[in-house]
Design a protein around this motif. Structure first.
Motif, short mmCIF file in Angstrom:
data_model
loop_
_atom_site.label_atom_id
_atom_site.label_comp_id
_atom_site.label_asym_id
_atom_site.label_seq_id
_atom_site.Cartn_x
_atom_site.Cartn_y
_atom_site.Cartn_z
N PRO A 56 0.79 -1.24 0.00
CA PRO A 56 0.00 0.00 0.00
C PRO A 56 0.81 1.29 0.00
CG PRO A 56 -0.03 -1.02 2.18
CD PRO A 56 0.65 -1.99 1.25
N ARG A 57 2.05 1.24 0.56
CA ARG A 57 2.82 2.49 0.70
C ARG A 57 4.04 2.55 -0.22
NH1 ARG A 57 2.80 3.28 7.31
NH2 ARG A 57 0.56 2.90 7.60
N MET A 67 -3.31 -1.43 -9.09
CA MET A 67 -2.03 -1.94 -8.65
C MET A 67 -1.07 -0.78 -8.35
SD MET A 67 -1.43 -5.14 -11.26
CE MET A 67 -2.72 -6.31 -11.63
N PHE A 68 -0.15 -1.03 -7.44
CA PHE A 68 0.86 -0.03 -7.05
C PHE A 68 0.24 1.35 -6.83
CE2 PHE A 68 3.25 -3.19 -9.59
CZ PHE A 68 4.17 -3.59 -8.63
N PRO A 69 -0.70 1.46 -5.91
CA PRO A 69 -1.45 2.73 -5.76
C PRO A 69 -0.60 3.93 -5.37
CG PRO A 69 -1.86 1.24 -3.91
CD PRO A 69 -1.13 0.45 -4.94
N SER A 70 0.54 3.71 -4.69
CA SER A 70 1.35 4.83 -4.21
C SER A 70 2.65 5.01 -4.98
CB SER A 70 1.69 4.62 -2.72
OG SER A 70 0.52 4.51 -1.95
N LYS A 122 -1.11 3.86 -16.80
CA LYS A 122 -2.18 3.37 -15.93
C LYS A 122 -1.85 3.52 -14.44
CE LYS A 122 -3.81 -0.19 -19.20
NZ LYS A 122 -4.03 -1.65 -19.39
N LEU A 123 -0.55 3.71 -14.13
CA LEU A 123 -0.15 3.85 -12.73
C LEU A 123 -0.62 5.21 -12.21
CD1 LEU A 123 3.45 2.36 -12.97
CD2 LEU A 123 1.50 1.35 -11.77
N PRO A 124 -1.47 5.24 -11.20
CA PRO A 124 -2.11 6.51 -10.81
C PRO A 124 -1.18 7.55 -10.20
CG PRO A 124 -2.64 4.76 -9.23
CD PRO A 124 -1.94 4.11 -10.38
N SER A 125 -0.05 7.12 -9.62
CA SER A 125 0.80 8.06 -8.90
C SER A 125 2.18 8.26 -9.52
CB SER A 125 0.98 7.59 -7.45
OG SER A 125 -0.27 7.45 -6.80
N LYS A 151 3.21 9.77 -23.96
CA LYS A 151 2.49 8.54 -23.63
C LYS A 151 2.15 8.41 -22.15
CE LYS A 151 3.93 5.51 -27.44
NZ LYS A 151 2.64 4.89 -27.74
N ILE A 152 2.90 9.10 -21.26
CA ILE A 152 2.69 8.97 -19.82
C ILE A 152 2.31 10.33 -19.26
CG2 ILE A 152 3.65 8.18 -17.63
CD1 ILE A 152 5.67 6.53 -19.22
N SER A 153 1.04 10.50 -18.95
CA SER A 153 0.47 11.83 -18.73
C SER A 153 1.00 12.56 -17.50
CB SER A 153 -1.06 11.71 -18.62
OG SER A 153 -1.41 10.85 -17.54
#
Length: 531
Positions: free
Chosen positions: A281-282, A309-312, A334-337, A365-367
């Motif tokens: 999680p961290r 996946m890999f939220p942080s 797709k990785l949110p962080s 490609k990676i916003s």
């Protein structure tokens, strides 16, 4: 048994000069007198054979020439921890002790400084052991903890310990040392070939305050990591490079406080193995350099969506791998962080020869990316990359069913798979106009000529000049051209430009090493020159 030879010599770690090895045999050798030690060396080049001599196999080695025989008096079986500390810091009567002199150790990208012999030999010669906080006994032949509770009585305030490259044989020895250090926060036991627990055992509170742990080059497996991790309740950084980690398992109820994980130089190979650690999680930083992975995929999220996946995860290093398809770079969006990426030395980078174009493609490609290969991405650079990407692949978009009319805009699944951010870029900047797409060549931004008007707003006597300049021309070279026009040294020139698309805003051209395309200048724009 030879005088001075430990009764448990078989299996022990030894040093012989600067070479390290493991004792695989103790006894006689045919047609020679006395006792010999058969040693398997860490560096096979130190050895001579595979443990056999004149047809008799005395011990076995992993490398065909990784072993040799030495006399017991040539082998250093090591000292206890406290003796090494006293020797290193000049608190023993002996003055001729040979120890390593490193005073810093690198954990991934972070350098932690330890107090070493060179810097404190004079200053701390009289300092009591219980005043020492940062201790380095790297390469001091530490092999065991010593007498019970002796460390806690004499080194009560230690917080950071460097035990790397010693003669520690088992994790139990590390626990025996750490259990006597009440507030231990940083521990480096890298480059010790150790045995680790193979079954779940009762874990002491030895590591109850440990935040940083380095286990590089210890031959630990991931299963062993998870067993030991039950005793690391607040661990934040774990360094595991160059080990035997080839498969991962889900870390249930352990490593939940981890912020940094370094798995570099382990042959993980299968990118899907990463899914097993994706729920930490961290976890903010993941280092996967030279792990052999060839692809990355987050199957729980579709085009333009974020994975759970890999939220942080903010920083990811995947350099020196075998990633050959741009689809893996698409997946990283797709990785949110995610904010920082290192991806050099992967085959996908060979698909584009121009490094500036390559950089722009990754940025587009990676916003949310803010740092690429240790270089900050400025807002103007992102805007330029996204506009160019939208333009370059405009023809492909049209041919795949894209359209300026939203009701008719139905690009194919194949196009969206290759360019999942394209619809978002069209929403952000508008769909590319037909005039923008004329003469565009896919995957090339270099050597396109720009027709620019050059004006000197503060020198009305200077008439505007029209010039055709390549997009790849650097600001420095532009200033060289302007010197020939105006006879003003380039160091005195200040450049900016205006575009009809920027609604009267003036953009400074303030980096001499950047090309014109970095600033998204287009034909018809006006370059303003001041001095």
């Amino acid at each position: 048994m030879a005088a001075g030879l430990p009764p448990d010599a078989l299996g022990r770690r030894v040093a012989c000069g600067t070479d390290y090895g493991t004792v695989r045999y103790v006894g006689s050798v045919s047609r020679t007198a006395g006792i010999w030690l058969g040693v398997e060396w860490d560096d096979p080049q130190r050895g001579k054979h595979d443990g056999s001599y004149e047809g008799t196999q005395y011990f076995k080695c992993r490398h065909p020439k990784g072993g040799s025989f030495i006399r017991p008096n040539k082998a250093n079986f090591g000292v206890d921890f406290l003796t090494a500390v006293k020797d290193r810091y000049g608190l023993n009567d002996k003055q001729d002790v040979q120890c390593g002199t490193e005073s810093t150790v690198v954990f991934g990208t972070k350098t932690v400084e330890f107090v070493g012999m060179d810097s404190v030999a004079e200053q701390q010669r009289q300092v009591q052991l219980n005043k020492l906080v940062d201790i380095s006994v790297r390469e001091c032949a530490v092999s065991h903890a010593g007498q019970e509770e002796e460390i806690s009585r004499t080194c009560a305030n230690m917080r950071h310990i460097n035990l790397s490259k010693n003669l520690i044989l088992s994790w139990e020895t590390v626990v025996a040392i750490a259990s006597q250090v009440r507030n231990l926060e940083t521990l480096n036991v890298s480059e010790n070939k150790m045995r680790f627990p193979s079954t779940s055992t009762f874990t002491s509170s030895a590591f109850s305050n440990l935040k940083i742990l380095a286990l590089n080059q210890t031959e630990i497996t991931w299963t062993e990591v998870l067993l030991c991790a039950q005793g690391w309740p607040v661990l934040e950084e774990l360094y595991l490079s160059s080990n035997n980690i080839t498969v991962l398992e889900r870390p249930d109820n352990v490593l939940q406080t981890l912020k940094l994980l370094d798995l570099s130089d382990n042959q993980i190979l299968d990118g899907n193995q990463l899914h097993l650690i994706a729920q930490l999680p961290r976890l903010e930083q993941l280092i996967l350099r030279n792990t052999g992975i060839s692809s990355i995929h987050f199957p729980d999220a579709g085009f333009g969506c974020k994975t759970k996946m890999f939220p942080s995860l903010r920083r990811l290093a995947i350099n020196d791998n075998k990633i050959s398809q741009w689809s893996s770079i698409n997946e990283l969006d797709k990785l949110p962080s995610l904010r920082a990426l290192q991806c050099n030395n992967n085959p996908f980078m060979d698909t584009e020869k121009n490094p500036e174009t390559l950089k722009q493609l990754i940025i587009a490609k990676i916003s949310q990316l803010e740092v690429l290969n240790n270089c900050e991405i400025l807002p103007a650079e992102r805007r330029g990359a996204e506009l160019d990407y939208r333009k370059i692949f405009g023809k492909d978009w049209l041919e795949a069913g894209g359209h300026w009319n939203p009701e008719k805009n139905k690009p194919s699944e194949e196009f969206l798979a290759a360019h999942p951010r394209y619809p978002t870029l069209c929403l952000k900047y508008g769909a590319p106009e037909e005039g923008e797409l004329k003469g565009q060549q896919p995957l090339t931004l270099k050597n396109q000529l720009l027709t620019l008007t050059i004006k000197c707003p503060e020198k009305p006597e200077q008439k505007p000049v029209e010039k055709k300049l390549p997009e790849s021309m650097t600001i420095q070279k532009v200033k060289g051209l302007l010197y020939r026009l105006f006879k003003i040294p380039g160091s005195d020139l200040k450049l900016s430009y205006k575009s009809s698309k920027l609604e009267g805003k003036e953009v400074q051209l303030d980096n001499d090493l950047k090309p014109l395309q970095f600033y998204s200048i287009e034909s018809g724009d006006c370059v303003l020159v001041r001095w």
